[in-house]
Design a protein around this motif. Structure first.
Motif, PDB file in Angstrom:
ATOM      1  N   THR A 116      71.835  31.748  44.569  1.00  0.00           N
ATOM      2  CA  THR A 116      72.057  33.158  44.248  1.00  0.00           C
ATOM      3  C   THR A 116      72.816  33.354  42.938  1.00  0.00           C
ATOM      4  OG1 THR A 116      74.071  33.128  45.605  1.00  0.00           O
ATOM      5  CG2 THR A 116      72.037  33.877  46.674  1.00  0.00           C
ATOM      6  N   HIS A 174      69.873  38.402  51.313  1.00  0.00           N
ATOM      7  CA  HIS A 174      69.108  37.231  50.903  1.00  0.00           C
ATOM      8  C   HIS A 174      69.026  36.307  52.120  1.00  0.00           C
ATOM      9  CE1 HIS A 174      69.629  38.063  46.493  1.00  0.00           C
ATOM     10  NE2 HIS A 174      70.685  38.717  46.971  1.00  0.00           N
ATOM     11  N   HIS A 186      63.304  31.548  50.011  1.00  0.00           N
ATOM     12  CA  HIS A 186      64.308  32.568  49.695  1.00  0.00           C
ATOM     13  C   HIS A 186      63.641  33.937  49.776  1.00  0.00           C
ATOM     14  CE1 HIS A 186      67.467  34.167  46.550  1.00  0.00           C
ATOM     15  NE2 HIS A 186      67.393  34.911  47.649  1.00  0.00           N
ATOM     16  N   HIS A 188      64.494  38.174  49.979  1.00  0.00           N
ATOM     17  CA  HIS A 188      65.573  39.140  49.804  1.00  0.00           C
ATOM     18  C   HIS A 188      65.006  40.550  49.846  1.00  0.00           C
ATOM     19  CE1 HIS A 188      64.164  38.646  45.630  1.00  0.00           C
ATOM     20  NE2 HIS A 188      64.591  39.877  45.430  1.00  0.00           N
TER      21      HIS A 188
END
Length: 414
Positions: A116, A174, A186, A188
Motif C-alpha cells: 500500500t 484494501h 489486492h 480495494h
C-alpha cells in the motif's frame, strides 16, 4: 531447570521453502519434531524428516504434547513474524525465551505496508481473529490508516457492513490476499460498496488495509475523556459527562492498569478507563441485572468488549474477588452505595499499595462516608456543580444538576 536452546521458531511465508534461509531449511530438515498448522506443514512437506505435530483446536493441548520433546530438536512453524500477532508470545508463556531461537520472515503486516505504500509507524494494527470487530471502533478516526487481521474470507464484508452502519461507508478498504505467495491478490473499494456484496469470493487468508473516511454524523469516539452522555444507553444512572471527565482525571489511568468500578450504572467510567489505552483492563460491579446487560451492550458498541461485568452486591463481590486471589486493582471508583456500612473500608483494603481510590457522592449519607474516609486516610475532597441550559416555557435558563462531592486518595506504598 533451564535447557539450552532446543526450540526453533521459524516464520514462513506463502512462498514456502524458497523464501527460507539455508539455516532455517537445515533446522527443519534436522528436526526430530516439526509443529505447526496444516498449511505450514504442507509448505515444508518435502523438507521434513522427523515427526510432525499439527496444532489441535486447543493450542494449549498441542503445546503440552510438544513439551514432551523438551531438550530435543524441535521446530515450530509460524506465519511470517512469530512475534507479530503470532504464536511466539504464546510459546513464551510456557517456555523460557532462553530455550528458543526465532528466525522470522517478513510479517503480513510488513508486506501490507509495502503493497500500500504506508509507513508502518503511522499505521494502527488490529486483529479481529478471535475477537469481536467492535475492537476496531476506537481506531475509526478520520484520516487514520488501519491494518486489520481477518478471521476468514467473510471478515472483509462483515467489517464493511459494520463500518457502513456506523457512518464510515466512504472509507477505502484494501483486501490483501495470500501476501507473498503465487496467489497474492489486492482488491480495494469503498466500504459501502464492499458491504453491498459486489466483491468476488475472498481468500480466507487475507488482511485489510483501511483508509478511514467519516460521513457527517459518523459515530466517531472522541479521544478526550468525557464522551457525550448519549453515546451510552442508560436509565438515568450514569456519571454525567463533565463529572466523568473530572473523575477520569482523578483516577489517572496509566498503561496496562486495572480498575474496579463499583456501582457500574451505565458502565461509563470503566469503558472510558479502557478507552484511554488498549492495554487497560476493568471490572465493573453492578447488582441490577438490567443495568449489567446494558453495560455489556455499551462496552461492545464503544469498542471495549473485554470489560468484565460482575453482577452482585458490592461488598460480597469484593470479598469473592479477593478469595479468588485476583490481583489487586490499581484504581477503584465507587459510584454507588457509598453510604453502605463497610464499603469504603472494603475498597481501601483491596487497593494495591500506591493504588488510587476515587468516590463520588450526591447524598448526605454519602458525604458523611467521604468525610470519614478523608479524616482516616487523607487525600482530597472537592465539590462539583454543573448547570445546563434548559427551556422554561418560551425562554431558557440554567438548571443545576445535583452537586457531586468527590473524594480522591492514594494508598501509601507498603
Amino acid at each position: 531447570m533451564t535447557h539450552p536452546a532446543w526450540l526453533h521458531v521459524i516464520g514462513i511465508g506463502e512462498d514456502g521453502v524458497e523464501g527460507l534461509s539455508e539455516v532455517a531449511q537445515a533446522l527443519i530438515a534436522s528436526a526430530e519434531l516439526v509443529a505447526g498448522g496444516r498449511r505450514h506443514l504442507l509448505l515444508v512437506e518435502g523438507l521434513m524428516r522427523g515427526e510432525r505435530l499439527m496444532w489441535p483446536t486447543r493450542i494449549s493441548e498441542g503445546i503440552e504434547r510438544m513439551l514432551r520433546w523438551r531438550g530435543r530438536r524441535v521446530v515450530v512453524l509460524a506465519s511470517g513474524d512469530p512475534f507479530s500477532f503470532g504464536i511466539g508470545v504464546t510459546l513464551c508463556r510456557h517456555i523460557p525465551v532462553q530455550e528458543m531461537t526465532c528466525i522470522p520472515s517478513p510479517s503480513s503486516i510488513a508486506l501490507a505496508c509495502a503493497r500500500t505504500g504506508w509507513a508502518r509507524q503511522d499505521t494502527t494494527v488490529l486483529s479481529i481473529c478471535g475477537r469481536p470487530m467492535e475492537v476496531v471502533a476506537p481506531a475509526l478516526q478520520p484520516g487514520a490508516r488501519l491494518i486489520v487481521l481477518s478471521a476468514d474470507g467473510r471478515s472483509p464484508v462483515t467489517l464493511a457492513k459494520w463500518m457502513t452502519a456506523r457512518g464510515f461507508g466512504p472509507s477505502v478498504i484494501h483486501v490483501l490476499e495470500a501476501l507473498g505467495g503465487p496467489y497474492e491478490r489486492h482488491l480495494h473499494m469503498r466500504a459501502d460498496a464492499l458491504a453491498a456484496g459486489t466483491a468476488e469470493t475472498i481468500n480466507p487468508l487475507n488482511l485489510m488495509g483501511i483508509e478511514v473516511v467519516a460521513e457527517p454524523g459518523a459515530m466517531i469516539l472522541p479521544l478526550s475523556a468525557g464522551l457525550p452522555d448519549d453515546m451510552f444507553a442508560h436509565d438515568g444512572q450514569i456519571t454525567k459527562r463533565e463529572i466523568r471527565a473530572a473523575t477520569l482525571s482523578a483516577l489517572a489511568p496509566r498503561q496496562g492498569e486495572m480498575l474496579w468500578d463499583i456501582g457500574g450504572g451505565a458502565g461509563s467510567i470503566a469503558i472510558e478507563w479502557m478507552l484511554r489505552h488498549p492495554a487497560n483492563r476493568a471490572v465493573t460491579i453492578e447488582r441490577n441485572h438490567d443495568r449489567a446487560a446494558r453495560i455489556a451492550r455499551n462496552a461492545l458498541t464503544l469498542g471495549t468488549p473485554a470489560l468484565r461485568i460482575v453482577e452482585g452486591d458490592a461488598l460480597e463481590t469484593l470479598a469473592a474477588l479477593r478469595d479468588r486471589n485476583t490481583p489487586p486493582p490499581d484504581a477503584v471508583f465507587v459510584g454507588g452505595g457509598i453510604g453502605s456500612p463497610g464499603l469504603m473500608e472494603g475498597t481501601w483494603d483491596v487497593l494495591r499499595p500506591g493504588g488510587r481510590l476515587v468516590a463520588n457522592a450526591v447524598t448526605l449519607e454519602g458525604e458523611v462516608a467521604l468525610l470519614a474516609a478523608h479524616a482516616r486516610w487523607g487525600g482530597s475532597l472537592s465539590r462539583m456543580r454543573i448547570e445546563r441550559v434548559e427551556r422554561i416555557g418560551t425562554q431558557s435558563a440554567f438548571r443545576p444538576a445535583m452537586t457531586v462531592t468527590q473524594y480522591a486518595a492514594t494508598r501509601p506504598a507498603a
